[in-house]
Design a protein around this motif. Structure first.
Motif, mmCIF file in Angstrom:
data_model
loop_
_atom_site.group_PDB
_atom_site.id
_atom_site.type_symbol
_atom_site.label_atom_id
_atom_site.label_comp_id
_atom_site.label_asym_id
_atom_site.label_seq_id
_atom_site.Cartn_x
_atom_site.Cartn_y
_atom_site.Cartn_z
ATOM 1 N N LEU A 4 0.831 -1.213 0.000
ATOM 2 C CA LEU A 4 0.000 0.000 0.000
ATOM 3 C C LEU A 4 0.863 1.259 0.000
ATOM 4 O O LEU A 4 0.608 2.197 -0.763
ATOM 5 C CB LEU A 4 -0.930 0.009 1.216
ATOM 6 N N ILE A 5 1.878 1.276 0.865
ATOM 7 C CA ILE A 5 2.761 2.449 0.942
ATOM 8 C C ILE A 5 3.517 2.632 -0.372
ATOM 9 O O ILE A 5 3.654 3.749 -0.867
ATOM 10 C CB ILE A 5 3.734 2.320 2.129
ATOM 11 N N LYS A 6 3.996 1.526 -0.938
ATOM 12 C CA LYS A 6 4.750 1.597 -2.191
ATOM 13 C C LYS A 6 3.884 2.155 -3.322
ATOM 14 O O LYS A 6 4.336 2.977 -4.119
ATOM 15 C CB LYS A 6 5.290 0.216 -2.559
ATOM 16 N N GLY B 55 4.769 5.598 -5.138
ATOM 17 C CA GLY B 55 4.972 5.613 -6.593
ATOM 18 C C GLY B 55 4.054 6.594 -7.293
ATOM 19 O O GLY B 55 4.458 7.298 -8.220
ATOM 20 N N ARG B 56 2.814 6.658 -6.842
ATOM 21 C CA ARG B 56 1.847 7.601 -7.425
ATOM 22 C C ARG B 56 2.331 9.042 -7.249
ATOM 23 O O ARG B 56 2.091 9.899 -8.095
ATOM 24 C CB ARG B 56 0.486 7.395 -6.742
ATOM 25 N N ALA B 57 3.063 9.288 -6.146
ATOM 26 C CA ALA B 57 3.576 10.636 -5.879
ATOM 27 C C ALA B 57 4.981 10.840 -6.448
ATOM 28 O O ALA B 57 5.571 11.903 -6.278
ATOM 29 C CB ALA B 57 3.593 10.889 -4.366
ATOM 30 N N GLY B 58 5.516 9.814 -7.120
ATOM 31 C CA GLY B 58 6.851 9.924 -7.700
ATOM 32 C C GLY B 58 7.963 9.801 -6.669
ATOM 33 O O GLY B 58 9.050 10.354 -6.845
ATOM 34 N N LEU B 59 7.690 9.067 -5.583
ATOM 35 C CA LEU B 59 8.654 8.901 -4.502
ATOM 36 C C LEU B 59 8.901 7.422 -4.237
ATOM 37 O O LEU B 59 8.153 6.570 -4.700
ATOM 38 C CB LEU B 59 8.114 9.539 -3.210
ATOM 39 N N THR B 60 9.942 7.153 -3.464
ATOM 40 C CA THR B 60 10.173 5.798 -2.970
ATOM 41 C C THR B 60 9.557 5.692 -1.572
ATOM 42 O O THR B 60 9.237 6.711 -0.943
ATOM 43 C CB THR B 60 11.672 5.483 -2.874
ATOM 44 N N VAL B 61 9.423 4.471 -1.081
ATOM 45 C CA VAL B 61 8.895 4.256 0.264
ATOM 46 C C VAL B 61 9.777 4.952 1.297
ATOM 47 O O VAL B 61 9.285 5.625 2.206
ATOM 48 C CB VAL B 61 8.767 2.746 0.569
ATOM 49 N N VAL B 62 11.086 4.819 1.154
ATOM 50 C CA VAL B 62 12.017 5.446 2.110
ATOM 51 C C VAL B 62 11.875 6.964 2.074
ATOM 52 O O VAL B 62 11.901 7.622 3.121
ATOM 53 C CB VAL B 62 13.473 5.014 1.828
ATOM 54 N N GLN B 63 11.695 7.530 0.906
ATOM 55 C CA GLN B 63 11.514 8.983 0.799
ATOM 56 C C GLN B 63 10.237 9.433 1.496
ATOM 57 O O GLN B 63 10.230 10.443 2.195
ATOM 58 C CB GLN B 63 11.516 9.420 -0.669
ATOM 59 N N VAL B 64 9.159 8.683 1.333
ATOM 60 C CA VAL B 64 7.900 9.020 2.009
ATOM 61 C C VAL B 64 8.088 8.946 3.523
ATOM 62 O O VAL B 64 7.661 9.840 4.257
ATOM 63 C CB VAL B 64 6.736 8.107 1.563
ATOM 64 N N LYS B 65 8.734 7.883 3.981
ATOM 65 C CA LYS B 65 8.970 7.739 5.421
ATOM 66 C C LYS B 65 9.822 8.887 5.947
ATOM 67 O O LYS B 65 9.559 9.419 7.026
ATOM 68 C CB LYS B 65 9.635 6.396 5.722
ATOM 69 N N ALA B 66 10.840 9.282 5.193
ATOM 70 C CA ALA B 66 11.700 10.391 5.612
ATOM 71 C C ALA B 66 10.907 11.699 5.670
ATOM 72 O O ALA B 66 10.991 12.435 6.659
ATOM 73 C CB ALA B 66 12.893 10.530 4.665
ATOM 74 N N LEU B 67 10.136 11.977 4.642
ATOM 75 C CA LEU B 67 9.320 13.194 4.633
ATOM 76 C C LEU B 67 8.344 13.204 5.809
ATOM 77 O O LEU B 67 8.161 14.232 6.469
ATOM 78 C CB LEU B 67 8.554 13.331 3.310
ATOM 79 N N TYR B 68 7.748 12.063 6.082
ATOM 80 C CA TYR B 68 6.786 11.968 7.180
ATOM 81 C C TYR B 68 7.476 12.218 8.524
ATOM 82 O O TYR B 68 6.971 12.981 9.351
ATOM 83 C CB TYR B 68 6.104 10.600 7.167
ATOM 84 N N LYS B 69 8.627 11.580 8.736
ATOM 85 C CA LYS B 69 9.357 11.762 10.001
ATOM 86 C C LYS B 69 9.781 13.211 10.183
ATOM 87 O O LYS B 69 9.693 13.761 11.276
ATOM 88 C CB LYS B 69 10.596 10.866 10.053
ATOM 89 N N ILE B 70 10.244 13.848 9.112
ATOM 90 C CA ILE B 70 10.682 15.240 9.202
ATOM 91 C C ILE B 70 9.479 16.146 9.436
ATOM 92 O O ILE B 70 9.562 17.103 10.202
ATOM 93 C CB ILE B 70 11.480 15.645 7.941
ATOM 94 N N HIS B 71 8.365 15.828 8.803
ATOM 95 C CA HIS B 71 7.133 16.587 9.028
ATOM 96 C C HIS B 71 6.732 16.522 10.502
ATOM 97 O O HIS B 71 6.349 17.526 11.093
ATOM 98 C CB HIS B 71 6.013 16.025 8.143
ATOM 99 N N ARG B 72 6.833 15.320 11.087
ATOM 100 C CA ARG B 72 6.449 15.119 12.490
ATOM 101 C C ARG B 72 7.473 15.677 13.474
ATOM 102 O O ARG B 72 7.125 15.998 14.603
ATOM 103 C CB ARG B 72 6.254 13.627 12.778
ATOM 104 N N THR B 73 8.736 15.785 13.033
ATOM 105 C CA THR B 73 9.813 16.270 13.899
ATOM 106 C C THR B 73 10.644 17.286 13.127
ATOM 107 O O THR B 73 11.757 16.987 12.692
ATOM 108 C CB THR B 73 10.720 15.092 14.345
ATOM 109 N N PRO B 74 10.126 18.506 12.933
ATOM 110 C CA PRO B 74 10.891 19.507 12.184
ATOM 111 C C PRO B 74 12.232 19.769 12.862
ATOM 112 O O PRO B 74 12.364 19.629 14.078
ATOM 113 C CB PRO B 74 10.008 20.755 12.233
ATOM 114 N N ASP B 75 13.202 20.121 12.070
ATOM 115 C CA ASP B 75 14.552 20.423 12.556
ATOM 116 C C ASP B 75 15.261 19.203 13.128
ATOM 117 O O ASP B 75 16.147 19.325 13.965
ATOM 118 C CB ASP B 75 14.541 21.574 13.569
#
Length: 149
Positions: free
Chosen positions: A22-24, A28-48
């Motif tokens: 599901l995540i993949k 993919g629909r957003a033009g990202l990899t699973v790891v990239q989505v996870k990284a963006l999400y973690k950074i969104h949740r923990t800025p800086d």
């Protein structure tokens, strides 16, 4: 009994594969990899957040995480900032484009989000029972073995 061909273990593997699929698909629909989505999400949740902390939270090496961050910065989804507390330390923040890309991958159109919302709609008693069992399983899997004499 073959322990590696166990119904319980197979169930966990099937659930993990279904979640990853599901995540993949959403990534993919957003033009990202699973790891990239996870990284963006973690950074969104923990800025800086720093690179080391991000790598640790995603269970990746610093060098792997650095490559992921480099690609996200190159695509203008992340910005690096010098920490005011330690000029050698770099922190990470999503750009507006990064926020939009994360929303595209995990928002209301996301298959993963839709399925998780279905799961959270389960009766509370079922969720409590499931979580209690999960905690028991985690306790067994993470318990340190007693030193054998």
């Amino acid at each position: 009994m073959n322990l590696l061909n166990n119904e319980l273990l197979d169930s966990f593997i099937q659930i993990q594969k279904a979640l990853y699929s599901l995540i993949k698909k959403d990534a993919g629909r957003a033009g990202l990899t699973v790891v990239q989505v996870k990284a963006l999400y973690k950074i969104h949740r923990t800025p800086d957040v720093g690179l080391r902390e991000l790598a640790g939270s995603l269970k990746l090496t610093n060098s792997t995480m650095s490559g992921v961050v480099d690609r996200l910065v190159a695509h203008q989804l992340l910005e690096r900032h010098t920490s005011s507390a330690d000029r050698r330390a770099i922190t990470l923040k999503l750009t507006r484009k990064g926020e939009e890309k994360l929303e595209e991958a995990t928002g209301t159109d996301s298959s993963f989000t839709t399925k998780i919302m279905e799961l959270t709609a389960m009766p509370q008693e079922d969720k409590d029972h499931l979580l209690r069992i999960h905690h028991l399983i985690l306790d067994v899997l993470t318990a340190k073995e007693e030193n054998k004499k």
